[in-house]
Design a protein around this motif. Structure first.
Motif, PDB file in Angstrom:
ATOM      1  N   PRO A 168      41.922  43.407  47.858  1.00 56.60           N
ATOM      2  CA  PRO A 168      43.046  42.720  48.504  1.00 56.60           C
ATOM      3  C   PRO A 168      44.363  42.814  47.730  1.00 56.60           C
ATOM      4  CG  PRO A 168      41.097  41.362  48.635  1.00 56.60           C
ATOM      5  CD  PRO A 168      40.752  42.526  47.742  1.00 56.60           C
ATOM      6  N   ASP A 169      44.304  43.022  46.407  1.00 56.21           N
ATOM      7  CA  ASP A 169      45.539  43.146  45.622  1.00 56.21           C
ATOM      8  C   ASP A 169      46.098  44.564  45.645  1.00 56.21           C
ATOM      9  OD1 ASP A 169      43.871  44.553  43.917  1.00 56.21           O
ATOM     10  OD2 ASP A 169      44.093  43.172  42.222  1.00 56.21           O
ATOM     11  N   GLY A 170      45.438  45.471  46.388  1.00 57.23           N
ATOM     12  CA  GLY A 170      45.910  46.842  46.518  1.00 57.23           C
ATOM     13  C   GLY A 170      45.337  47.807  45.495  1.00 57.23           C
ATOM     14  N   LYS A 171      44.654  47.313  44.484  1.00 54.29           N
ATOM     15  CA  LYS A 171      44.056  48.197  43.480  1.00 54.29           C
ATOM     16  C   LYS A 171      42.847  48.895  44.089  1.00 54.29           C
ATOM     17  CE  LYS A 171      45.585  45.398  39.628  1.00 54.29           C
ATOM     18  NZ  LYS A 171      45.197  44.400  38.650  1.00 54.29           N
ATOM     19  N   SER A 172      42.727  50.186  43.766  1.00 57.04           N
ATOM     20  CA  SER A 172      41.614  50.937  44.337  1.00 57.04           C
ATOM     21  C   SER A 172      40.805  51.623  43.242  1.00 57.04           C
ATOM     22  CB  SER A 172      42.118  51.953  45.350  1.00 57.04           C
ATOM     23  OG  SER A 172      42.859  52.971  44.718  1.00 57.04           O
ATOM     24  N   SER A 173      39.566  51.902  43.585  1.00 55.92           N
ATOM     25  CA  SER A 173      38.687  52.659  42.703  1.00 55.92           C
ATOM     26  C   SER A 173      37.915  53.647  43.563  1.00 55.92           C
ATOM     27  CB  SER A 173      37.752  51.728  41.938  1.00 55.92           C
ATOM     28  OG  SER A 173      37.077  50.859  42.822  1.00 55.92           O
ATOM     29  N   ALA A 222      33.297  52.336  42.315  1.00 55.28           N
ATOM     30  CA  ALA A 222      33.781  51.550  43.449  1.00 55.28           C
ATOM     31  C   ALA A 222      32.742  50.529  43.905  1.00 55.28           C
ATOM     32  CB  ALA A 222      34.180  52.472  44.599  1.00 55.28           C
ATOM     33  N   PHE A 223      31.459  50.868  43.818  1.00 50.39           N
ATOM     34  CA  PHE A 223      30.397  49.919  44.162  1.00 50.39           C
ATOM     35  C   PHE A 223      30.418  48.746  43.182  1.00 50.39           C
ATOM     36  CE2 PHE A 223      25.577  49.098  44.344  1.00 50.39           C
ATOM     37  CZ  PHE A 223      25.679  48.266  45.447  1.00 50.39           C
ATOM     38  N   ALA A 224      30.606  49.026  41.895  1.00 43.98           N
ATOM     39  CA  ALA A 224      30.699  47.958  40.888  1.00 43.98           C
ATOM     40  C   ALA A 224      31.892  47.047  41.179  1.00 43.98           C
ATOM     41  CB  ALA A 224      30.799  48.551  39.485  1.00 43.98           C
ATOM     42  N   GLU A 225      33.031  47.624  41.528  1.00 38.91           N
ATOM     43  CA  GLU A 225      34.221  46.822  41.855  1.00 38.91           C
ATOM     44  C   GLU A 225      33.997  45.980  43.100  1.00 38.91           C
ATOM     45  OE1 GLU A 225      37.316  46.166  40.448  1.00 38.91           O
ATOM     46  OE2 GLU A 225      36.336  47.038  38.701  1.00 38.91           O
ATOM     47  N   SER A 226      33.322  46.555  44.084  1.00 38.24           N
ATOM     48  CA  SER A 226      33.025  45.830  45.319  1.00 38.24           C
ATOM     49  C   SER A 226      32.145  44.613  45.022  1.00 38.24           C
ATOM     50  CB  SER A 226      32.347  46.774  46.313  1.00 38.24           C
ATOM     51  OG  SER A 226      32.182  46.169  47.561  1.00 38.24           O
ATOM     52  N   LYS A 227      31.102  44.815  44.232  1.00 37.39           N
ATOM     53  CA  LYS A 227      30.221  43.704  43.856  1.00 37.39           C
ATOM     54  C   LYS A 227      30.979  42.678  43.010  1.00 37.39           C
ATOM     55  CE  LYS A 227      27.131  46.491  42.072  1.00 37.39           C
ATOM     56  NZ  LYS A 227      25.926  47.045  41.427  1.00 37.39           N
ATOM     57  N   ASN A 228      31.842  43.157  42.115  1.00 36.08           N
ATOM     58  CA  ASN A 228      32.599  42.271  41.232  1.00 36.08           C
ATOM     59  C   ASN A 228      33.511  41.328  42.006  1.00 36.08           C
ATOM     60  OD1 ASN A 228      33.392  41.429  38.544  1.00 36.08           O
ATOM     61  ND2 ASN A 228      35.347  42.449  38.978  1.00 36.08           N
ATOM     62  N   MET A 229      34.003  41.783  43.160  1.00 36.14           N
ATOM     63  CA  MET A 229      34.883  40.931  43.959  1.00 36.14           C
ATOM     64  C   MET A 229      34.156  39.660  44.426  1.00 36.14           C
ATOM     65  SD  MET A 229      37.304  42.036  47.125  1.00 36.14           S
ATOM     66  CE  MET A 229      36.383  41.486  48.527  1.00 36.14           C
TER      67      MET A 229
END
Length: 180
Positions: free
Chosen positions: A58-63, A69-76
């Protein structure tokens, strides 16, 4: 005046027999339920995502990249003890290599920490109680890939638009997050 149009599947409401007739939406329901149950969360990569999967927060940061990207998705979702995505509006259209979808959903979640006396539970359409209900919007890209598990479809990109302030407020009140 004439302009080009693209046929689209438009659905108001949550998952049902109509959405299950559309191959990408049937896949999406299964993916969403698997994600909400955290069935793959102990794995480094997700078999539902392409190797070049991109996740936009949501803050616009992408991976980009399945594992990252899966780790970032879970981290959210790290401050949720459980969650459930309940769609209420979906538009899906076919692309040259799959589908694209824009949808809105309520994100129901239970949060870390102990509830305060001022908090009131909210219910999803199935009558289950949750700590919070957050409206969110999502933009997904799916690709067809022969041999991919779960029906030959993979998610290539996901953008999430949601307001984290209600979660931050509750977690701060509960003492889970500290103000700087």
């Amino acid at each position: 005046m004439s302009f080009p149009t693209t046929p689209a599947f438009v659905h108001a409401g949550t998952w049902d027999d109509e959405t299950r007739k559309h191959p990408a939406m049937k896949w999406m329901e299964n993916f969403t339920r698997t994600f909400n149950k955290r069935e793959e969360w102990d794995k480094e990569e997700s078999e539902w995502l392409s190797q070049d999967f991109t996740f936009v927060k949501p803050d616009g940061k992408s991976s980009t990249g399945n594992a990252v990207a899966f780790a970032e998705s879970k981290n959210m979702y790290q401050h949720f003890t459980s969650e459930f995505h309940e769609p209420y509006f979906i538009i899906t259209w076919e692309t040259k290599d799959g589908w694209e979808m824009i949808g809105q959903a309520h994100i129901f979640a239970n949060l870390r920490g102990n509830a305060t006396a001022q908090e009131k539970k909210v219910q999803d359409l199935s009558g289950r109680d949750w700590d919070i209900k957050i409206p969110g919007a999502f933009h997904f890209w799916y690709v067809k890939q022969d041999g991919a598990p779960h029906g030959g479809i993979l998610m290539k990109k996901k953008e999430v638009m949601s307001d984290s302030l209600p979660v931050v407020q509750i977690l701060t009140t509960r003492g889970v997050l500290q103000q700087p």
